[in-house]
Design a protein around this motif. Structure first.
Motif, PDB file in Angstrom:
ATOM      1  N   UNK A 247      -5.293   8.719  10.512  1.00  0.00           N
ATOM      2  CA  UNK A 247      -5.600   7.897   9.341  1.00  0.00           C
ATOM      3  C   UNK A 247      -7.033   8.172   8.870  1.00  0.00           C
TER       4      UNK A 247
ATOM      5  N   UNK B 129      -0.887  15.472   0.260  1.00  0.00           N
ATOM      6  CA  UNK B 129      -0.748  14.517   1.356  1.00  0.00           C
ATOM      7  C   UNK B 129       0.512  14.772   2.161  1.00  0.00           C
TER       8      UNK B 129
ATOM      9  N   UNK C 285      -3.267   7.638   2.502  1.00  0.00           N
ATOM     10  CA  UNK C 285      -3.366   8.734   1.534  1.00  0.00           C
ATOM     11  C   UNK C 285      -3.444   8.187   0.113  1.00  0.00           C
ATOM     12  N   UNK C 286      -2.651   7.150  -0.159  1.00  0.00           N
ATOM     13  CA  UNK C 286      -2.671   6.568  -1.505  1.00  0.00           C
ATOM     14  C   UNK C 286      -4.011   5.896  -1.786  1.00  0.00           C
ATOM     15  N   UNK C 287      -4.549   5.209  -0.780  1.00  0.00           N
ATOM     16  CA  UNK C 287      -5.806   4.479  -1.005  1.00  0.00           C
ATOM     17  C   UNK C 287      -6.979   5.437  -1.199  1.00  0.00           C
ATOM     18  N   UNK C 288      -6.847   6.659  -0.659  1.00  0.00           N
ATOM     19  CA  UNK C 288      -7.891   7.663  -0.874  1.00  0.00           C
ATOM     20  C   UNK C 288      -7.524   8.591  -2.028  1.00  0.00           C
ATOM     21  N   UNK C 289      -6.453   8.274  -2.729  1.00  0.00           N
ATOM     22  CA  UNK C 289      -5.988   9.058  -3.865  1.00  0.00           C
ATOM     23  C   UNK C 289      -5.837  10.543  -3.514  1.00  0.00           C
ATOM     24  N   UNK C 290      -5.294  10.825  -2.357  1.00  0.00           N
ATOM     25  CA  UNK C 290      -4.978  12.208  -2.019  1.00  0.00           C
ATOM     26  C   UNK C 290      -3.752  12.590  -2.837  1.00  0.00           C
ATOM     27  N   UNK C 291      -3.830  13.667  -3.625  1.00  0.00           N
ATOM     28  CA  UNK C 291      -2.662  14.049  -4.432  1.00  0.00           C
ATOM     29  C   UNK C 291      -1.434  14.210  -3.524  1.00  0.00           C
ATOM     30  N   UNK C 292      -0.285  13.751  -4.039  1.00  0.00           N
ATOM     31  CA  UNK C 292       0.911  13.759  -3.193  1.00  0.00           C
ATOM     32  C   UNK C 292       1.267  15.148  -2.685  1.00  0.00           C
TER      33      UNK C 292
ATOM     34  N   UNK D 199     -15.188   7.610  -0.192  1.00  0.00           N
ATOM     35  CA  UNK D 199     -14.328   8.740  -0.512  1.00  0.00           C
ATOM     36  C   UNK D 199     -14.719   9.981   0.300  1.00  0.00           C
TER      37      UNK D 199
ATOM     38  N   UNK E 192       0.851   7.247   4.841  1.00  0.00           N
ATOM     39  CA  UNK E 192       1.118   7.300   3.402  1.00  0.00           C
ATOM     40  C   UNK E 192       0.245   6.309   2.649  1.00  0.00           C
ATOM     41  N   UNK E 193       0.106   5.125   3.241  1.00  0.00           N
ATOM     42  CA  UNK E 193      -0.741   4.110   2.607  1.00  0.00           C
ATOM     43  C   UNK E 193      -2.187   4.606   2.515  1.00  0.00           C
TER      44      UNK E 193
ATOM     45  N   UNK F 137       4.232   5.450   7.524  1.00  0.00           N
ATOM     46  CA  UNK F 137       3.871   4.537   6.426  1.00  0.00           C
ATOM     47  C   UNK F 137       2.380   4.241   6.411  1.00  0.00           C
TER      48      UNK F 137
END
Ligand SMILES: Nc1ncnc2c1ncn2[C@@H]1O[C@H](COP(=O)(O)OP(=O)(O)OP(=O)(O)O)[C@@H](O)[C@H]1O
Ligand SMILES: [Mg+2]
Lengths: 339, 278
Positions: free
Chosen positions: A150, A114, A104-111, A79, A101-102, A98
């Protein structure tokens, strides 16, 4: 504030019980520092990066990154750090956006964070127009820039770059480093970078380590390392003569060494510019006719070759003992007395 | 966990959707089986009408025709053929560095494995119901087709859906397990080819039950494909229950046991593959 962003103690890796890729490596990187990790192919750079990023378990030794023991809590390490791998890792069947976005999601960056960050990364790294294209249609340089995006999507505290600019054109490299510089300035990000482009290392890194055959052979600021080569090289061209030119030049105070290459003499000395008048003087007094003088400051390439060198040895005139002594000095300077 | 899982599942589905060729190819096998093999292989015509229909009813365990028996079996068949490639995807993702990139994120291994499992099950589940639909349609068109002779209860419908879903997920897990444990595409295909035929050929997906020797019936009755397609057959054909020693819920439980074991094994192998290397 942490004392060091990366602290490595006696790190070793032996693959399959035989390939000793990294041997007893120790160093520290300060928070916010840019630290260059140089070495020839197969020296153990990628192996070291893999161990510092929780991708590879060391055979022995310890690594603490951003205050966390790397192998006690890999998820916590992951992290905090960003990685740009030596090879391409983006998904070729997704678009650039994409992929981001993927990640960002895997690192749990708040939307909420991100979205603007992805937009700005795409823009700054000049992927913008290609963001909606599948990555498999990207050129090598575009892929490389996407890899960087990334790697930093989650604003890591420590960024590991394994030959990040490999295959980028000069503009691409300049743009890339410009962006990395800004990241450092704005976020105080610590950078650990391996590269074969030594001019980049010289320009970006506050400190460098040189690794060869899995062992650290030198460490210091770029100018310290250059100074250790014995400073600048003044080349003196003489008219044909029987005079003992080398002896005359060596007698000048401040000269470290003199080597002859036909009519040219390479004089090593710190602060070569102030030495030139003295050298000219000495030659004039000895009746040696000069046809030219040049001054060259050592580049990091020369430092690199000196410490890992397999070439230009005769040219440099350094003997094996010469080199061993110098490496011994370096080792002493860093408190490690082994080989 | 959830957000990572959703994002990774989306990735799998995006890739699937961008590969219509693969979807069409996976359609080819069941469709050819239904419109060629199924039309030609009319076992109940053997004996030229001189054989007592009750004999065939017993051989097909209550199914009104071989096609009806075989159509239910084909749903199990496609759960294997349509999950085959998902383990290969793991291998290629490893070669492309994608797996390394994913493993370098804090995403839990369970979400990485789960996303592939769920996304990988969608295609075989879809195909299984397509097989059923197409089989019924063929009958309506006057060809050999699936005749559903029982009135399927809501519970029966739930059992059918469960059987199809669990079987697909089980094979998805099996192939993921192989994909996560091997590194080379050629070793993957070697292992998969070695496993496939025995798995398919020891099931009761295609053979009429009544013509198998007893020892083969014992082997086949533990095969997960048999367990799943028998749940369908018991529910689709009137009077079928009298030909089966147990009700469909028993077979469903057996299938769940297979799937549970496979999820655990595959999950552990995936976790090992995603952990730091030694
Ligand atoms: N998985 C592996 N198994 C066995 N040996 C390996 C493995 N990975 C690397 N090595 C060996 O370890 C040594 C160091 O490799 P490493 O990749 O760390 O070098 P590097 O400094 O990154 O080189 P390059 O500049 O070429 O990227 C090499 O001799 C290499 O052959
Ligand atoms: Mg490398």
């Amino acid at each position: 504030m942490l004392e060091s962003a990366i602290r490595v103690a006696h790190l070793s890796k032996t693959y399959n019980g035989k390939v000793r890729a990294v041997e007893d490596v120790s160093f520290s990187v300060l928070p916010g520092e840019a630290f260059g990790f140089l070495g020839p192919n197969g020296a153990g750079k990628t192996t070291t990066v893999s161990m510092l990023t929780a991708g590879l378990i060391p055979t022995s030794g310890r690594a603490v990154v951003d205050g966390v023991d790397v192998f006690r809590d890999p998820a916590a390490i992951q992290q905090r750090i960003g990685i740009v791998f030596q090879e391409s890792t983006a998904d070729p069947d997704l678009t650039g956006r994409e992929n981001l976005e993927l990640a960002a999601a895997l690192f749990r960056v708040p939307r909420a964070e991100s979205r603007p960050r992805i937009a700005s990364l795409l823009d700054r790294l000049q992927i913008g127009d290609a963001a909606h294209r599948l990555v498999k249609t990207y050129s090598g340089g575009m892929r490389r820039r996407l890899e960087l995006a990334v790697g930093i999507i989650h604003a890591p505290r420590v960024l590991f770059l394994d030959e990040p600019t490999l295959g980028l054109d000069p503009q691409g490299r300049a743009g890339f480093w410009q962006y990395v510089r800004e990241l450092r300035k704005d976020h105080g990000m610590t950078i650990f970078v391996t590269t074969h482009y030594l001019d980049e290392a010289d320009a970006i890194c506050e400190r460098l380590a040189i690794i060869d055959h899995g062992r650290l052979v030198a460490m210091g600021t770029p100018s310290e390392l250059k100074d250790r080569l014995g400073g600048d090289v003044v080349t003196v061209w003489t008219a044909r003569s029987d005079a003992p030119v080398a002896a005359v030049l060596s007698a000048v105070p401040g000269v470290v060494s003199v080597t002859r290459q036909e009519e040219a003499y390479r004089v090593k000395a710190p602060r070569g510019e102030s030495l030139i008048p003295l050298l000219v003087d000495a030659c004039t007094r000895a009746g040696i006719g000069l046809t030219g003088v040049s001054l060259k400051r050592p580049s990091l390439d020369e430092v690199f070759l000196e410490f890992t060198g397999r070439e230009f040895r005769e040219d440099e005139g350094a003997t094996a003992t010469d080199r061993a002594v110098r490496i011994g000095q370096v080792r002493e300077a860093f408190g490690r007395g082994r080989r | 966990m959830i957000r990572e899982f959703v994002a990774l599942t989306r990735r799998e589905l995006l890739r699937l959707g961008r590969n219509p060729g693969a979807i069409l190819t996976s359609l080819l096998l069941p469709v050819l089986y239904l419109i060629l093999f199924g039309q030609a292989f009319n076992l109940q015509n053997l004996g030229g009408g001189r054989v007592d229909p009750a004999y065939f009813l017993a051989a097909f365990r209550g199914a009104p025709s071989y096609f009806s028996y075989f159509a239910a079996g084909m749903t199990g068949f496609v759960s294997v053929t349509a999950t085959l490639f998902i383990g290969a995807n793991v291998i290629f993702d490893r070669l492309f560095g994608i797996l390394k990139r994913t493993a370098a994120t804090p995403a839990p291994a369970a979400s990485i494995f789960g996303a592939r499992l769920v996304a990988g099950s969608i295609q075989p589940i879809g195909l299984a119901f397509l097989v059923l639909g197409l089989s019924v349609l063929l009958g309506r068109l006057g060809l050999s087709g699936l005749e559903i002779t029982a009135s399927v209860s809501p519970l029966g419908a739930v059992e059918i859906v469960l059987a199809v879903v669990v079987l697909s997920a089980m094979f998805a897990a099996l192939f993921l397990a192989i994909g996560f444990s091997l590194e080379q595409p050629q070793s993957y295909f070697a292992v998969v080819n070695t496993i496939n035929l025995p798995v398919l050929l020891t099931s009761a997906a295609l053979y009429p039950w009544g013509t198998m020797p007893p020892w083969f019936q014992s082997v086949a009755s533990f095969n997960p494909i048999t367990l799943a397609v028998d749940v369908l057959r018991e529910n689709l054909f009137a009077g079928a229950r009298s030909f089966y020693p147990y009700g469909p819920e028993v077979y469903l439980l057996g299938l769940l046991a297979w799937a549970g074991a496979m999820f655990v094994v595959a999950g552990l192998l995936a976790r090992r593959a995603l952990a730091p290397r030694r």
